[in-house]
Scaffold this motif. Structure first.
Motif, mmCIF file in Angstrom:
data_model
loop_
_atom_site.group_PDB
_atom_site.id
_atom_site.type_symbol
_atom_site.label_atom_id
_atom_site.label_comp_id
_atom_site.label_asym_id
_atom_site.label_seq_id
_atom_site.Cartn_x
_atom_site.Cartn_y
_atom_site.Cartn_z
ATOM 1 N N ASP A 157 51.074 -14.694 -25.382
ATOM 2 C CA ASP A 157 50.915 -14.094 -24.144
ATOM 3 C C ASP A 157 50.356 -12.600 -24.317
ATOM 4 N N VAL A 158 50.590 -12.248 -25.642
ATOM 5 C CA VAL A 158 50.090 -10.769 -25.853
ATOM 6 C C VAL A 158 48.884 -10.370 -26.798
ATOM 7 N N LYS A 159 48.796 -11.729 -27.625
ATOM 8 C CA LYS A 159 48.145 -11.420 -28.924
ATOM 9 C C LYS A 159 46.515 -10.941 -28.377
ATOM 10 N N SER A 160 45.904 -10.265 -29.488
ATOM 11 C CA SER A 160 44.486 -9.631 -29.198
ATOM 12 C C SER A 160 43.769 -10.310 -30.138
ATOM 13 N N ALA A 195 57.579 -10.981 -34.218
ATOM 14 C CA ALA A 195 56.502 -10.539 -34.786
ATOM 15 C C ALA A 195 56.843 -9.134 -35.241
ATOM 16 N N ALA A 196 57.527 -8.136 -34.401
ATOM 17 C CA ALA A 196 57.790 -7.045 -34.338
ATOM 18 C C ALA A 196 58.625 -6.746 -35.787
ATOM 19 N N VAL A 197 59.673 -7.631 -35.856
ATOM 20 C CA VAL A 197 60.517 -7.870 -37.025
ATOM 21 C C VAL A 197 59.662 -7.619 -38.382
ATOM 22 N N LYS A 198 58.830 -8.942 -38.265
ATOM 23 C CA LYS A 198 57.987 -8.988 -39.524
ATOM 24 C C LYS A 198 57.233 -7.987 -39.909
ATOM 25 N N ILE A 199 56.665 -7.126 -38.842
ATOM 26 C CA ILE A 199 55.663 -6.098 -38.873
ATOM 27 C C ILE A 199 56.548 -4.930 -39.789
ATOM 28 N N SER A 221 49.451 -5.115 -38.930
ATOM 29 C CA SER A 221 49.129 -6.408 -37.972
ATOM 30 C C SER A 221 49.686 -7.666 -38.720
ATOM 31 N N LEU A 222 49.809 -8.882 -37.926
ATOM 32 C CA LEU A 222 50.053 -10.054 -38.258
ATOM 33 C C LEU A 222 48.894 -11.188 -37.619
ATOM 34 N N PRO A 223 48.437 -12.046 -38.661
ATOM 35 C CA PRO A 223 47.320 -12.768 -37.730
ATOM 36 C C PRO A 223 48.332 -13.937 -36.855
ATOM 37 N N VAL A 224 47.858 -14.352 -35.927
ATOM 38 C CA VAL A 224 48.565 -15.358 -35.274
ATOM 39 C C VAL A 224 47.678 -16.691 -35.718
ATOM 40 N N VAL A 225 48.525 -17.521 -36.342
ATOM 41 C CA VAL A 225 47.690 -18.735 -36.838
ATOM 42 C C VAL A 225 48.311 -19.955 -36.554
ATOM 43 N N GLU A 226 47.429 -21.302 -36.536
ATOM 44 C CA GLU A 226 47.862 -22.338 -36.308
ATOM 45 C C GLU A 226 47.634 -23.163 -37.769
ATOM 46 N N VAL A 283 43.029 -18.943 -37.835
ATOM 47 C CA VAL A 283 43.299 -17.451 -37.286
ATOM 48 C C VAL A 283 42.960 -17.798 -35.684
ATOM 49 N N ILE A 284 44.055 -17.428 -34.849
ATOM 50 C CA ILE A 284 43.887 -17.641 -33.435
ATOM 51 C C ILE A 284 43.897 -16.403 -32.622
ATOM 52 N N GLY A 285 44.658 -15.312 -33.315
ATOM 53 C CA GLY A 285 44.700 -14.082 -32.471
ATOM 54 C C GLY A 285 45.515 -13.243 -33.609
ATOM 55 N N LYS A 286 45.930 -12.029 -32.895
ATOM 56 C CA LYS A 286 46.456 -10.915 -33.775
ATOM 57 C C LYS A 286 47.343 -10.326 -33.076
ATOM 58 N N ILE A 287 48.664 -9.760 -33.851
ATOM 59 C CA ILE A 287 49.532 -9.169 -33.215
ATOM 60 C C ILE A 287 49.753 -7.699 -33.993
ATOM 61 N N SER A 288 49.324 -6.526 -33.277
ATOM 62 C CA SER A 288 49.437 -5.373 -34.181
ATOM 63 C C SER A 288 50.490 -4.356 -33.529
#
Lengths: 203, 203
Positions: A72-75, A155-159, A166-171, A184-189
């Motif tokens: 819902d928030v990935k860039s 995601a915040a915990v992993k960062i 940042s973390l790539p959002v992957v499938e 790679v389908i998105g990014k959370i930073s």
């Protein structure tokens, strides 16, 4: 919120005094005080008054961020191929104003380069106009990523735990040869998370 | 929280069906449903059932982050003097693992250097072992900062609006010559905000 502000500034304070400040009768105020006390946001002590306790707000908030999906928030991620030169990757980093660039091989995630990687390599005596990013990137299996089922809290915990920006959002997909690959389908930073906080405050 | 999860997955759902799933009687459940509805977290439609509405949670959260002072979450800033060489500043950046370094002149804030500034300068043909950071830093009045009275929400807004990675937390003081100076007492970064989110979730 008005009641909370009054209690925070004047605790302990009786319902009578809260009612005075807010220009309402005690009877009108009673349902609100009951709710705030039952939620655990206010504490009521007989013959003393109401105290503020932030606990429940935090628990409500904690549950809230655990329910927001990274989807819902990935860039939009910035992605280059392994044979891109370090110089071109740096230009891309400035043009897109991103901290991390993801590197792909045949359409699948193979590496991550950061601003720190770029500083290290430009300090050395290298020809960055011919050197490919593949030579300086962090490679699988050392890439920290997240998947569509995870929350922004995960995601915040992993960062924080892995000290990455940042973390790539992957499938995960199965390649023709049967091996597991990451698309790679998105990014959370940290920027995504900071923007989310601004959005929550503005809403 | 259990009720909210049930409603989210099955809305609209009657109180009878919620009670079934949670193994309680409707009477036992009624006070909780009343509170959740009065808070605006659930919506009740006669003869249809309960719906989930995230609105009030967001407003509770928004109020929460507007009440956290930058003073409660600030981190320790990395500060160097204006005559520090670019090379030494880069080494400091790696040793302290920080994104932004604040630069001081006679004990007061005079500039900020970022990883992007370092990449730009190392790309050029400069002798970074003699070049002082003062030559490449962003200077006042172009530095975005925050003050002790501001909230973490105010800081997040400035970070996003001005596209910076961090803000120095400063105290304004009057110098001997009567001019206003900024004393660095802390730092708020995207990392601070991400850490705060992790803490809220863990609490």
């Amino acid at each position: 919120m008005e009641i909370l502000d009054i209690v925070k500034e004047n605790q302990p304070i009786t319902s009578e005094h809260i009612a005075d400040r807010i220009n309402l009768t005690r009877a009108t105020l009673r349902p609100d005080l009951t709710i705030l006390t039952m939620m655990g946001i206010l504490e009521a002590r007989p013959k003393v008054g109401y105290y503020y306790s932030g606990k429940s707000l935090i628990s409500v908030m904690g549950s809230f961020i655990k329910n927001i999906s990274v989807m819902d928030v990935k860039s939009i991620p910035v992605v280059v191929s392994e044979d891109t030169t370090v110089y071109d990757a740096i230009v891309t980093m400035f043009l897109e104003d991103t901290g991390n660039i993801y590197v792909q091989n045949k359409g699948y995630l193979s590496g991550v380069v950061s601003r720190k990687d770029f500083i290290k390599i430009t300090l050395g005596n290298h020809d960055i106009k011919t050197l490919p990013v593949a030579m300086i990137m962090t490679r699988m299996p050392n890439i920290v990523y997240c998947e569509p089922g995870e929350s922004i809290f995960d995601a915040a915990v992993k960062i924080i735990d892995h000290q990455v920006d940042s973390l790539p959002v992957v499938e995960k997909v199965n390649d023709n040869d049967g091996s597991e690959k990451l698309k790679v389908i998105g990014k959370i930073s940290k920027t995504t998370i900071t923007k989310m906080m601004v959005k929550i405050g503005n809403d």
